[in-house]
Design a protein around this motif. Sequence first.
Motif, PDB file in Angstrom:
ATOM      1  N   SER A 181      12.812   4.680   3.860  1.00 45.77           N
ATOM      2  CA  SER A 181      11.997   5.068   2.713  1.00 45.77           C
ATOM      3  C   SER A 181      11.748   6.570   2.737  1.00 45.77           C
ATOM      4  CB  SER A 181      10.660   4.337   2.735  1.00 45.77           C
ATOM      5  OG  SER A 181      10.866   2.953   2.630  1.00 45.77           O
ATOM      6  N   ARG A 182      11.714   7.186   1.545  1.00 44.44           N
ATOM      7  CA  ARG A 182      11.483   8.622   1.448  1.00 44.44           C
ATOM      8  C   ARG A 182       9.994   8.970   1.504  1.00 44.44           C
ATOM      9  NH1 ARG A 182      16.235  11.203  -0.326  1.00 44.44           N
ATOM     10  NH2 ARG A 182      17.781   9.722  -1.027  1.00 44.44           N
ATOM     11  N   SER A 183       9.143   8.000   1.175  1.00 48.31           N
ATOM     12  CA  SER A 183       7.702   8.272   1.201  1.00 48.31           C
ATOM     13  C   SER A 183       6.968   6.994   1.574  1.00 48.31           C
ATOM     14  CB  SER A 183       7.234   8.758  -0.168  1.00 48.31           C
ATOM     15  OG  SER A 183       7.349   7.696  -1.109  1.00 48.31           O
ATOM     16  N   SER A 184       5.694   7.140   1.892  1.00 46.36           N
ATOM     17  CA  SER A 184       4.894   5.964   2.243  1.00 46.36           C
ATOM     18  C   SER A 184       4.669   5.078   1.013  1.00 46.36           C
ATOM     19  CB  SER A 184       3.567   6.386   2.860  1.00 46.36           C
ATOM     20  OG  SER A 184       2.821   7.147   1.942  1.00 46.36           O
ATOM     21  N   VAL A 185       4.628   5.675  -0.168  1.00 48.48           N
ATOM     22  CA  VAL A 185       4.460   4.902  -1.396  1.00 48.48           C
ATOM     23  C   VAL A 185       5.674   4.008  -1.615  1.00 48.48           C
ATOM     24  CG1 VAL A 185       4.225   5.045  -3.904  1.00 48.48           C
ATOM     25  CG2 VAL A 185       2.978   6.652  -2.443  1.00 48.48           C
ATOM     26  N   GLU A 186       6.871   4.559  -1.390  1.00 49.48           N
ATOM     27  CA  GLU A 186       8.082   3.767  -1.544  1.00 49.48           C
ATOM     28  C   GLU A 186       8.122   2.635  -0.520  1.00 49.48           C
ATOM     29  OE1 GLU A 186      12.947   4.316  -1.662  1.00 49.48           O
ATOM     30  OE2 GLU A 186      11.684   6.065  -1.379  1.00 49.48           O
ATOM     31  N   ALA A 187       7.679   2.899   0.694  1.00 46.97           N
ATOM     32  CA  ALA A 187       7.639   1.869   1.725  1.00 46.97           C
ATOM     33  C   ALA A 187       6.683   0.750   1.325  1.00 46.97           C
ATOM     34  CB  ALA A 187       7.219   2.479   3.063  1.00 46.97           C
ATOM     35  N   LYS A 188       5.528   1.112   0.774  1.00 52.38           N
ATOM     36  CA  LYS A 188       4.565   0.105   0.331  1.00 52.38           C
ATOM     37  C   LYS A 188       5.138  -0.709  -0.825  1.00 52.38           C
ATOM     38  CE  LYS A 188       0.491   2.664   1.791  1.00 52.38           C
ATOM     39  NZ  LYS A 188      -0.689   3.407   1.364  1.00 52.38           N
ATOM     40  N   TYR A 189       5.850  -0.049  -1.745  1.00 50.54           N
ATOM     41  CA  TYR A 189       6.457  -0.743  -2.877  1.00 50.54           C
ATOM     42  C   TYR A 189       7.495  -1.758  -2.390  1.00 50.54           C
ATOM     43  CZ  TYR A 189       9.284  -1.640  -6.977  1.00 50.54           C
ATOM     44  OH  TYR A 189       9.971  -2.257  -7.969  1.00 50.54           O
ATOM     45  N   ARG A 190       8.359  -1.347  -1.455  1.00 48.94           N
ATOM     46  CA  ARG A 190       9.374  -2.259  -0.915  1.00 48.94           C
ATOM     47  C   ARG A 190       8.722  -3.461  -0.238  1.00 48.94           C
ATOM     48  NH1 ARG A 190      14.508  -0.330  -0.978  1.00 48.94           N
ATOM     49  NH2 ARG A 190      14.770   1.924  -1.176  1.00 48.94           N
ATOM     50  N   SER A 191       7.665  -3.220   0.503  1.00 52.76           N
ATOM     51  CA  SER A 191       6.952  -4.294   1.192  1.00 52.76           C
ATOM     52  C   SER A 191       6.342  -5.262   0.189  1.00 52.76           C
ATOM     53  CB  SER A 191       5.877  -3.700   2.093  1.00 52.76           C
ATOM     54  OG  SER A 191       5.118  -4.711   2.665  1.00 52.76           O
ATOM     55  N   MET A 192       5.726  -4.707  -0.850  1.00 49.85           N
ATOM     56  CA  MET A 192       5.092  -5.530  -1.869  1.00 49.85           C
ATOM     57  C   MET A 192       6.145  -6.345  -2.632  1.00 49.85           C
ATOM     58  SD  MET A 192       2.296  -4.349  -4.728  1.00 49.85           S
ATOM     59  CE  MET A 192       3.393  -3.165  -5.462  1.00 49.85           C
ATOM     60  N   ALA A 193       7.273  -5.750  -2.934  1.00 52.42           N
ATOM     61  CA  ALA A 193       8.332  -6.456  -3.652  1.00 52.42           C
ATOM     62  C   ALA A 193       8.871  -7.612  -2.807  1.00 52.42           C
ATOM     63  CB  ALA A 193       9.454  -5.491  -4.010  1.00 52.42           C
ATOM     64  N   GLY A 194       9.061  -7.369  -1.524  1.00 47.70           N
ATOM     65  CA  GLY A 194       9.546  -8.429  -0.632  1.00 47.70           C
ATOM     66  C   GLY A 194       8.559  -9.579  -0.526  1.00 47.70           C
ATOM     67  N   THR A 195       7.278  -9.241  -0.420  1.00 48.19           N
ATOM     68  CA  THR A 195       6.234 -10.267  -0.337  1.00 48.19           C
ATOM     69  C   THR A 195       6.162 -11.077  -1.618  1.00 48.19           C
ATOM     70  OG1 THR A 195       4.969  -8.864   1.168  1.00 48.19           O
ATOM     71  CG2 THR A 195       3.780 -10.650   0.092  1.00 48.19           C
ATOM     72  N   THR A 196       6.296 -10.404  -2.765  1.00 45.17           N
ATOM     73  CA  THR A 196       6.280 -11.093  -4.053  1.00 45.17           C
ATOM     74  C   THR A 196       7.438 -12.081  -4.158  1.00 45.17           C
ATOM     75  OG1 THR A 196       5.238  -9.166  -5.081  1.00 45.17           O
ATOM     76  CG2 THR A 196       6.266 -10.757  -6.559  1.00 45.17           C
ATOM     77  N   CYS A 197       8.609 -11.678  -3.736  1.00 47.51           N
ATOM     78  CA  CYS A 197       9.773 -12.577  -3.765  1.00 47.51           C
ATOM     79  C   CYS A 197       9.536 -13.811  -2.898  1.00 47.51           C
ATOM     80  CB  CYS A 197      11.024 -11.849  -3.298  1.00 47.51           C
ATOM     81  SG  CYS A 197      11.642 -10.654  -4.472  1.00 47.51           S
ATOM     82  N   GLU A 198       8.985 -13.610  -1.712  1.00 46.45           N
ATOM     83  CA  GLU A 198       8.717 -14.731  -0.823  1.00 46.45           C
ATOM     84  C   GLU A 198       7.662 -15.665  -1.409  1.00 46.45           C
ATOM     85  OE1 GLU A 198       7.933 -13.630   3.213  1.00 46.45           O
ATOM     86  OE2 GLU A 198       9.702 -12.337   3.306  1.00 46.45           O
ATOM     87  N   LEU A 199       6.623 -15.101  -2.038  1.00 54.86           N
ATOM     88  CA  LEU A 199       5.592 -15.934  -2.644  1.00 54.86           C
ATOM     89  C   LEU A 199       6.141 -16.740  -3.820  1.00 54.86           C
ATOM     90  CD1 LEU A 199       2.503 -13.554  -2.512  1.00 54.86           C
ATOM     91  CD2 LEU A 199       2.849 -15.672  -1.223  1.00 54.86           C
ATOM     92  N   LYS A 200       7.012 -16.128  -4.637  1.00 55.35           N
ATOM     93  CA  LYS A 200       7.621 -16.857  -5.757  1.00 55.35           C
ATOM     94  C   LYS A 200       8.483 -18.001  -5.243  1.00 55.35           C
ATOM     95  CE  LYS A 200       9.065 -14.831  -9.439  1.00 55.35           C
ATOM     96  NZ  LYS A 200       9.837 -13.990 -10.347  1.00 55.35           N
ATOM     97  N   TRP A 201       9.217 -17.764  -4.164  1.00 52.15           N
ATOM     98  CA  TRP A 201      10.057 -18.805  -3.577  1.00 52.15           C
ATOM     99  C   TRP A 201       9.179 -19.945  -3.046  1.00 52.15           C
ATOM    100  CZ3 TRP A 201      10.133 -20.490   1.537  1.00 52.15           C
ATOM    101  CH2 TRP A 201      11.126 -21.426   1.845  1.00 52.15           C
ATOM    102  N   LEU A 202       8.081 -19.586  -2.358  1.00 52.74           N
ATOM    103  CA  LEU A 202       7.175 -20.588  -1.810  1.00 52.74           C
ATOM    104  C   LEU A 202       6.538 -21.415  -2.927  1.00 52.74           C
ATOM    105  CD1 LEU A 202       5.906 -21.739   0.743  1.00 52.74           C
ATOM    106  CD2 LEU A 202       4.148 -19.982   0.583  1.00 52.74           C
ATOM    107  N   LYS A 203       6.171 -20.759  -4.027  1.00 51.37           N
ATOM    108  CA  LYS A 203       5.574 -21.456  -5.173  1.00 51.37           C
ATOM    109  C   LYS A 203       6.559 -22.469  -5.748  1.00 51.37           C
ATOM    110  CE  LYS A 203       3.507 -20.713  -9.674  1.00 51.37           C
ATOM    111  NZ  LYS A 203       3.192 -19.760 -10.729  1.00 51.37           N
TER     112      LYS A 203
END
Length: 91
Positions: free
Chosen positions: A61-83
Amino acid sequence: MKDLGILKYFLGIEVARGKDGLFLSRRKYVLDIISEAGLLGARPVSTPMEQNKKKKEPIVSRSSVEAKYRSMAGTTCELKWLKSLLACFRI
């Protein structure tokens, strides 16, 4: 048709006859593949991974904001799959 004699090798399988029956082996086939790959002198290992590799991250990641965005996107995908999985079980 032509009689080629006693079967010894067919489609990568070696055939040997013994008093107990037929013995099938793929040793020659495997050795040919290993030889073509240039790994004939390689030593066997218990795991196919390099030991003590220093395991670099695939995404930098180029910045901490981008790292947080990637983490949030991954978590969202996992939650949608779990749902959807829970919906299949009608929970």
